[in-house]
Design a protein around this motif. Structure first.
Motif, PDB file in Angstrom:
ATOM      1  N   TRP A  34       0.848  -1.185   0.000  1.00 26.38           N
ATOM      2  CA  TRP A  34       0.000   0.000   0.000  1.00 26.38           C
ATOM      3  C   TRP A  34       0.879   1.229   0.000  1.00 26.38           C
ATOM      4  CZ3 TRP A  34      -2.547   2.506   4.748  1.00 26.38           C
ATOM      5  CH2 TRP A  34      -3.372   3.566   4.342  1.00 26.38           C
ATOM      6  N   ASN A  35       0.852   1.991  -1.085  1.00 25.92           N
ATOM      7  CA  ASN A  35       1.574   3.262  -1.176  1.00 25.92           C
ATOM      8  C   ASN A  35       0.630   4.356  -0.680  1.00 25.92           C
ATOM      9  OD1 ASN A  35       3.882   2.110  -2.429  1.00 25.92           O
ATOM     10  ND2 ASN A  35       2.729   2.041  -4.333  1.00 25.92           N
ATOM     11  N   PHE A  36       0.722   4.703   0.604  1.00 25.24           N
ATOM     12  CA  PHE A  36      -0.223   5.677   1.137  1.00 25.24           C
ATOM     13  C   PHE A  36       0.241   7.119   0.984  1.00 25.24           C
ATOM     14  CE2 PHE A  36       2.158   4.082   4.758  1.00 25.24           C
ATOM     15  CZ  PHE A  36       2.543   5.222   5.440  1.00 25.24           C
ATOM     16  N   SER A  37       1.420   7.332   0.431  1.00 27.12           N
ATOM     17  CA  SER A  37       1.879   8.662   0.017  1.00 27.12           C
ATOM     18  C   SER A  37       2.979   8.434  -1.020  1.00 27.12           C
ATOM     19  CB  SER A  37       2.399   9.462   1.213  1.00 27.12           C
ATOM     20  OG  SER A  37       3.697   9.045   1.591  1.00 27.12           O
ATOM     21  N   PRO A  38       3.405   9.467  -1.726  1.00 23.29           N
ATOM     22  CA  PRO A  38       4.489   9.273  -2.696  1.00 23.29           C
ATOM     23  C   PRO A  38       5.797   8.814  -2.054  1.00 23.29           C
ATOM     24  CG  PRO A  38       3.347  11.329  -3.133  1.00 23.29           C
ATOM     25  CD  PRO A  38       2.811  10.805  -1.836  1.00 23.29           C
ATOM     26  N   GLU A  39       5.981   9.080  -0.768  1.00 23.66           N
ATOM     27  CA  GLU A  39       7.230   8.722  -0.091  1.00 23.66           C
ATOM     28  C   GLU A  39       7.143   7.435   0.724  1.00 23.66           C
ATOM     29  OE1 GLU A  39       5.756  11.802   0.623  1.00 23.66           O
ATOM     30  OE2 GLU A  39       6.877  12.944  -0.867  1.00 23.66           O
ATOM     31  N   GLN A  40       5.931   7.025   1.113  1.00 29.75           N
ATOM     32  CA  GLN A  40       5.813   5.938   2.090  1.00 29.75           C
ATOM     33  C   GLN A  40       4.936   4.806   1.579  1.00 29.75           C
ATOM     34  OE1 GLN A  40       5.497   7.024   6.304  1.00 29.75           O
ATOM     35  NE2 GLN A  40       4.972   9.073   5.538  1.00 29.75           N
ATOM     36  N   ASN A  41       5.302   3.596   2.012  1.00 27.26           N
ATOM     37  CA  ASN A  41       4.468   2.439   1.749  1.00 27.26           C
ATOM     38  C   ASN A  41       4.633   1.428   2.872  1.00 27.26           C
ATOM     39  OD1 ASN A  41       7.113   1.554   0.766  1.00 27.26           O
ATOM     40  ND2 ASN A  41       6.003  -0.203  -0.026  1.00 27.26           N
ATOM     41  N   VAL A  42       3.643   0.574   3.000  1.00 27.83           N
ATOM     42  CA  VAL A  42       3.695  -0.559   3.922  1.00 27.83           C
ATOM     43  C   VAL A  42       3.375  -1.806   3.109  1.00 27.83           C
ATOM     44  CG1 VAL A  42       3.116   0.721   6.022  1.00 27.83           C
ATOM     45  CG2 VAL A  42       1.288  -0.243   4.631  1.00 27.83           C
ATOM     46  N   TYR A  43       3.822  -2.929   3.597  1.00 31.30           N
ATOM     47  CA  TYR A  43       3.570  -4.171   2.868  1.00 31.30           C
ATOM     48  C   TYR A  43       3.430  -5.330   3.846  1.00 31.30           C
ATOM     49  CZ  TYR A  43       8.551  -4.854   3.647  1.00 31.30           C
ATOM     50  OH  TYR A  43       9.783  -4.973   4.235  1.00 31.30           O
ATOM     51  N   LEU A  44       2.816  -6.379   3.354  1.00 29.58           N
ATOM     52  CA  LEU A  44       2.645  -7.632   4.076  1.00 29.58           C
ATOM     53  C   LEU A  44       2.762  -8.734   3.044  1.00 29.58           C
ATOM     54  CD1 LEU A  44       1.779  -9.264   6.640  1.00 29.58           C
ATOM     55  CD2 LEU A  44      -0.569  -8.956   5.850  1.00 29.58           C
ATOM     56  N   SER A  45       3.535  -9.763   3.358  1.00 30.44           N
ATOM     57  CA  SER A  45       3.668 -10.877   2.416  1.00 30.44           C
ATOM     58  C   SER A  45       3.749 -12.197   3.171  1.00 30.44           C
ATOM     59  CB  SER A  45       4.903 -10.708   1.526  1.00 30.44           C
ATOM     60  OG  SER A  45       6.080 -10.881   2.277  1.00 30.44           O
ATOM     61  N   ALA A  46       3.342 -13.238   2.486  1.00 29.58           N
ATOM     62  CA  ALA A  46       3.441 -14.597   3.011  1.00 29.58           C
ATOM     63  C   ALA A  46       3.914 -15.490   1.870  1.00 29.58           C
ATOM     64  CB  ALA A  46       2.099 -15.080   3.544  1.00 29.58           C
ATOM     65  N   ALA A  47       4.815 -16.394   2.189  1.00 23.80           N
ATOM     66  CA  ALA A  47       5.356 -17.294   1.171  1.00 23.80           C
ATOM     67  C   ALA A  47       5.606 -18.662   1.783  1.00 23.80           C
ATOM     68  CB  ALA A  47       6.655 -16.726   0.600  1.00 23.80           C
ATOM     69  N   TYR A  48       5.473 -19.671   0.944  1.00 26.83           N
ATOM     70  CA  TYR A  48       5.759 -21.051   1.358  1.00 26.83           C
ATOM     71  C   TYR A  48       6.723 -21.647   0.343  1.00 26.83           C
ATOM     72  CZ  TYR A  48       5.219 -25.947   2.494  1.00 26.83           C
ATOM     73  OH  TYR A  48       5.473 -27.235   2.850  1.00 26.83           O
ATOM     74  N   THR A  49       7.730 -22.325   0.831  1.00 25.29           N
ATOM     75  CA  THR A  49       8.680 -22.956  -0.077  1.00 25.29           C
ATOM     76  C   THR A  49       9.216 -24.226   0.570  1.00 25.29           C
ATOM     77  OG1 THR A  49      10.637 -22.586  -1.458  1.00 25.29           O
ATOM     78  CG2 THR A  49      10.693 -21.676   0.752  1.00 25.29           C
ATOM     79  N   GLN A  50       9.839 -25.047  -0.237  1.00 17.40           N
ATOM     80  CA  GLN A  50      10.555 -26.200   0.302  1.00 17.40           C
ATOM     81  C   GLN A  50      11.804 -26.442  -0.513  1.00 17.40           C
ATOM     82  OE1 GLN A  50       7.732 -29.428   0.311  1.00 17.40           O
ATOM     83  NE2 GLN A  50       8.690 -30.374  -1.429  1.00 17.40           N
ATOM     84  N   ARG A  51      12.773 -27.064   0.141  1.00 20.14           N
ATOM     85  CA  ARG A  51      14.071 -27.310  -0.492  1.00 20.14           C
ATOM     86  C   ARG A  51      14.458 -28.758  -0.262  1.00 20.14           C
ATOM     87  NH1 ARG A  51      19.907 -25.329   1.507  1.00 20.14           N
ATOM     88  NH2 ARG A  51      18.983 -26.008   3.432  1.00 20.14           N
ATOM     89  N   GLU A  52      14.828 -29.415  -1.336  1.00 15.06           N
ATOM     90  CA  GLU A  52      15.306 -30.795  -1.256  1.00 15.06           C
ATOM     91  C   GLU A  52      16.720 -30.809  -0.694  1.00 15.06           C
ATOM     92  OE1 GLU A  52      13.595 -33.617  -2.123  1.00 15.06           O
ATOM     93  OE2 GLU A  52      11.859 -32.359  -2.546  1.00 15.06           O
ATOM     94  N   PRO A  53      17.078 -31.856   0.022  1.00 17.64           N
ATOM     95  CA  PRO A  53      18.471 -31.972   0.484  1.00 17.64           C
ATOM     96  C   PRO A  53      19.417 -32.091  -0.712  1.00 17.64           C
ATOM     97  CG  PRO A  53      17.076 -33.653   1.498  1.00 17.64           C
ATOM     98  CD  PRO A  53      16.252 -32.965   0.469  1.00 17.64           C
ATOM     99  N   ARG A  54      20.615 -31.560  -0.559  1.00 18.37           N
ATOM    100  CA  ARG A  54      21.631 -31.739  -1.604  1.00 18.37           C
ATOM    101  C   ARG A  54      22.065 -33.201  -1.608  1.00 18.37           C
ATOM    102  NH1 ARG A  54      24.146 -27.393   1.363  1.00 18.37           N
ATOM    103  NH2 ARG A  54      25.496 -29.043   2.042  1.00 18.37           N
ATOM    104  N   MET A  55      22.616 -33.629  -2.711  1.00 19.80           N
ATOM    105  CA  MET A  55      23.072 -35.013  -2.813  1.00 19.80           C
ATOM    106  C   MET A  55      24.119 -35.316  -1.743  1.00 19.80           C
ATOM    107  SD  MET A  55      22.313 -37.648  -4.260  1.00 19.80           S
ATOM    108  CE  MET A  55      22.864 -39.290  -4.517  1.00 19.80           C
ATOM    109  N   THR A  56      24.967 -34.332  -1.418  1.00 17.73           N
ATOM    110  CA  THR A  56      25.981 -34.588  -0.384  1.00 17.73           C
ATOM    111  C   THR A  56      25.361 -34.728   0.998  1.00 17.73           C
ATOM    112  OG1 THR A  56      26.406 -32.221  -0.145  1.00 17.73           O
ATOM    113  CG2 THR A  56      27.840 -33.448  -1.647  1.00 17.73           C
ATOM    114  N   ASN A  57      24.112 -34.233   1.200  1.00 18.21           N
ATOM    115  CA  ASN A  57      23.416 -34.482   2.453  1.00 18.21           C
ATOM    116  C   ASN A  57      23.039 -35.950   2.577  1.00 18.21           C
ATOM    117  OD1 ASN A  57      21.944 -31.479   1.717  1.00 18.21           O
ATOM    118  ND2 ASN A  57      23.039 -31.681   3.630  1.00 18.21           N
ATOM    119  N   LEU A  58      22.848 -36.605   1.430  1.00 20.98           N
ATOM    120  CA  LEU A  58      22.426 -37.999   1.420  1.00 20.98           C
ATOM    121  C   LEU A  58      23.589 -38.970   1.267  1.00 20.98           C
ATOM    122  CD1 LEU A  58      19.343 -37.537  -0.907  1.00 20.98           C
ATOM    123  CD2 LEU A  58      19.370 -37.665   1.594  1.00 20.98           C
ATOM    124  N   TYR A  59      24.577 -38.585   0.477  1.00 18.03           N
ATOM    125  CA  TYR A  59      25.725 -39.460   0.274  1.00 18.03           C
ATOM    126  C   TYR A  59      26.859 -38.643  -0.327  1.00 18.03           C
ATOM    127  CZ  TYR A  59      28.601 -43.324  -1.388  1.00 18.03           C
ATOM    128  OH  TYR A  59      29.637 -44.183  -1.621  1.00 18.03           O
TER     129      TYR A  59
END
Length: 163
Positions: free
Chosen positions: A9-34
């Protein structure tokens, strides 16, 4: 798929506020497994051991001991930008499930073995301030400072001690 949603939300030319949510996942690297580069020294694959008979064991390569990590990240912040000054603040919370961490065990070479922490929580605040010190025919100088204040907690983690 890594879904993300946010509101700005840009509530003035100089200022804004924001809110975000994200979900992600990461596989283990091969060296984590062997770690194949250490195979000559007896590196042990991080997969479930299965009996093959006569005190002989193999590995079930469909059952890794190290699982993918999953993260929910929620952030909110404020930003101010003028001709001379920049100020911003951001608060974040990251809830991780099965975070990839060092397990507390070491391999035959003394290198840490990775594992999963069932739940960890990372949260904090990030602050930034900047200003244009001067801008003239000799050049321009901008000064910036930033800082992060955070807490990182292991909520649930099972580990084994070697007796």
């Amino acid at each position: 798929m890594n879904p993300r949603v946010g509101v700005n939300w840009n509530f003035s030319p100089e200022q804004n506020v924001y809110l975000s949510a994200a979900y992600t996942q990461r596989e283990p690297r091969m060296t984590n497994l062997y770690n194949a580069s250490n195979a000559w020294g007896g590196s042990t694959p991080q997969f479930k051991r299965v009996p093959l008979g006569n005190d002989v064991y193999g590995y079930d390569f469909n059952s890794p001991l190290v699982k993918p990590e999953k993260m929910l990240n929620i952030e909110t912040g404020w930003d101010y930008r003028s001709e001379i000054y920049n100020l911003s603040g951001n608060f974040y919370v990251m809830d991780l499930r099965d975070e990839l961490v060092k397990s507390g065990q070491i391999d035959q070479f003394g290198a840490p073995i990775d594992g999963n922490a069932e739940q960890t929580l990372h949260y904090g605040i990030e602050l930034e301030a900047g200003m244009k010190a001067f801008d003239n025919s000799y050049g321009r100088l901008d000064l910036y400072a930033n800082g992060t204040f955070s807490r990182n907690k292991i909520i649930t983690y099972n580990y084994a001690l070697n007796d």
